[in-house]
Design a protein around this motif. Sequence first.
Motif, PDB file in Angstrom:
ATOM      1  N   LYS A  37       0.809  -1.224   0.000  1.00  0.00           N
ATOM      2  CA  LYS A  37       0.000   0.000   0.000  1.00  0.00           C
ATOM      3  C   LYS A  37       0.842   1.274   0.000  1.00  0.00           C
ATOM      4  N   ASP A  38       2.062   1.219   0.547  1.00  0.00           N
ATOM      5  CA  ASP A  38       2.900   2.416   0.636  1.00  0.00           C
ATOM      6  C   ASP A  38       3.776   2.633  -0.591  1.00  0.00           C
ATOM      7  N   LEU A  39       3.873   1.637  -1.463  1.00  0.00           N
ATOM      8  CA  LEU A  39       4.773   1.728  -2.615  1.00  0.00           C
ATOM      9  C   LEU A  39       4.215   2.685  -3.661  1.00  0.00           C
ATOM     10  N   LYS A  68       5.738   8.732   1.209  1.00  0.00           N
ATOM     11  CA  LYS A  68       6.449   9.548   2.192  1.00  0.00           C
ATOM     12  C   LYS A  68       7.831   9.916   1.695  1.00  0.00           C
ATOM     13  N   ASN A  69       8.519   8.974   1.036  1.00  0.00           N
ATOM     14  CA  ASN A  69       9.862   9.228   0.511  1.00  0.00           C
ATOM     15  C   ASN A  69       9.872  10.404  -0.462  1.00  0.00           C
ATOM     16  N   ILE A  70       9.023  10.349  -1.471  1.00  0.00           N
ATOM     17  CA  ILE A  70       9.068  11.372  -2.512  1.00  0.00           C
ATOM     18  C   ILE A  70       8.543  12.718  -2.005  1.00  0.00           C
ATOM     19  N   THR A 115      15.871   8.746  -2.651  1.00  0.00           N
ATOM     20  CA  THR A 115      14.925   9.527  -3.458  1.00  0.00           C
ATOM     21  C   THR A 115      15.620  10.749  -4.048  1.00  0.00           C
ATOM     22  N   ALA A 116      16.885  10.611  -4.354  1.00  0.00           N
ATOM     23  CA  ALA A 116      17.674  11.617  -5.066  1.00  0.00           C
ATOM     24  C   ALA A 116      18.654  12.384  -4.188  1.00  0.00           C
ATOM     25  N   ARG A 117      18.251  12.920  -3.039  1.00  0.00           N
ATOM     26  CA  ARG A 117      19.137  13.886  -2.416  1.00  0.00           C
ATOM     27  C   ARG A 117      19.488  13.548  -0.974  1.00  0.00           C
ATOM     28  N   ILE A 118      20.790  13.690  -0.649  1.00  0.00           N
ATOM     29  CA  ILE A 118      21.306  13.423   0.692  1.00  0.00           C
ATOM     30  C   ILE A 118      21.965  14.660   1.294  1.00  0.00           C
ATOM     31  N   SER A 119      22.749  15.392   0.492  1.00  0.00           N
ATOM     32  CA  SER A 119      23.466  16.554   1.013  1.00  0.00           C
ATOM     33  C   SER A 119      23.621  17.619  -0.059  1.00  0.00           C
ATOM     34  N   ASP A 140      13.609  10.561   6.196  1.00  0.00           N
ATOM     35  CA  ASP A 140      12.316  10.066   5.703  1.00  0.00           C
ATOM     36  C   ASP A 140      12.333   9.771   4.210  1.00  0.00           C
ATOM     37  N   ASN A 141      13.394  10.193   3.520  1.00  0.00           N
ATOM     38  CA  ASN A 141      13.486   9.946   2.086  1.00  0.00           C
ATOM     39  C   ASN A 141      14.231   8.661   1.748  1.00  0.00           C
ATOM     40  N   VAL A 142      14.631   7.880   2.757  1.00  0.00           N
ATOM     41  CA  VAL A 142      15.313   6.610   2.505  1.00  0.00           C
ATOM     42  C   VAL A 142      14.307   5.589   1.980  1.00  0.00           C
ATOM     43  N   MET A 143      14.670   4.902   0.916  1.00  0.00           N
ATOM     44  CA  MET A 143      13.787   3.954   0.238  1.00  0.00           C
ATOM     45  C   MET A 143      13.234   2.872   1.176  1.00  0.00           C
ATOM     46  N   MET A 144      12.206   2.184   0.703  1.00  0.00           N
ATOM     47  CA  MET A 144      11.649   1.050   1.424  1.00  0.00           C
ATOM     48  C   MET A 144      12.572  -0.163   1.334  1.00  0.00           C
ATOM     49  N   GLY A 145      13.315  -0.261   0.234  1.00  0.00           N
ATOM     50  CA  GLY A 145      14.183  -1.405  -0.012  1.00  0.00           C
ATOM     51  C   GLY A 145      14.305  -1.638  -1.501  1.00  0.00           C
TER      52      GLY A 145
END
Length: 478
Positions: free
Chosen positions: A133-135, A156-158, A288-292, A338-343
Amino acid sequence: MFWNFENIEPNKIALIDDDSGDFYSYLELNKKIDELVNQLKFSSKKLIFSFCDNSAKSIIFYLSVLRSCDAIFLANSKMDSELKKRLISIYQPDIIFSVEEINFELTSYEKIFLENKFYFYKTKNTNNISVHKDLAVLLSTSGTTGSPKLVKLSYKNIQANAESISEYLNITESEKPITSLPMSYSFGLSVINSHLLKGATILCSNKSMVMREFWSTFNLQKCTSFSGVPYNYQMLQRLKFDKMDLPTLKTMTQAGGRLSEEFIKYFYDAAINKKIKFFVMYGQTEATARISYVPFENLGNKIGSIGIPIPGGKIKIFSDSEEISSPNEQGELVYFGDNVMMGYAESREDLSEGDLLKGELHTGDLAYKDTDGFIYITGRLKRFIKLFGLRVNLDEVEKMLENNFSCPAACYGNDDSLKVLLQKRSNHISEAAKKKIIDIYKIHHSVVDVRCVDSIPVTSSGKKDYNLIKEMKFNECN
């Protein structure tokens, strides 16, 4: 969520399609999306493939799938047909969307049309494997290579990544970016998401940034920002960016691999002279693209750094599972947010799993923090390189070459080039192998170097000795 356009002026222009000339206000875009949502209604959550480009219709379809709460895999419409077939076979999508008519037989699909100029194919089979459901979005870990390993991103990630990017870049409704990167690439998609969040106007273009028409359109439409990977900036320097007249340009962003310090200095100086802001950034599709990012006001003193964490994120350096608290000590960069993927997914069955990472991403990059807390990448734990912003798995390239040319292959390189050894003496094999790499991975020919050797060095255990391989001098095939 940014795809609902809450609190955005309805009459504001949302999308301008450079190719067709069509444009959509947020009110019109909203209606268009709702029409597609009503036609995409299913009794259960579905997996939808989109072979897309940077057209307005590709963006509209993407937003429609988000709003319908189905899951969408984004892939470049120019992807090799064999790779498309492979992905379709592995994931068995319920619906396939393409900006172009698919040129191979889809035996278990029937062609349907929701409206003109959209190519849709619907499966004839019933798939009993549920989609979590979250994908929300699936992206390739390898850019356009067609690897079956996909990154699973949640709603939530995007949303979280769009909010972070819009905050540190100070994106407002007055911005007008141009789609200089494919939307099937996480960096390109993040530009779209973060600007829609703030009610900006997006110029949808499929033109290459090396074309004169790209920049004439940029000026005609009064675009305000440009985003690119190292290759884009290398080409931009050749175009003599410091002498280009771009009066409406306010912001430039770079990510997708390491840009040399020489180029960073060039664009930093040009940005100062042109009174624009140049942001050097770091990220991964898995985040989801950006870390720093490096704040522009710090860039002059921190050239070579990937900067500080994006808003809402944290970065820690670990060595042997212990956090390093002292500056200038190297370890693995681990990101939290919160932008870290589900897996990852490698099959349709993996789409039913929930969030496995819980906001913690081990990047595989070696790094350290300086005394000011700015982060510097020193290397990689695994055998990946980035070319034109696309992550290339060297082991995957080797396997492909060995399967196609029936000889041992060894690959190495960096973010500027891919070097290949083939253990075979045969006329024109190096040219054939280079063409194969270019065709499959869509890499510019200038960064691919293929050589033939009598033997590839191996260790005592029979594994390829990459230390010796990198020291070799190669003789090209005749």
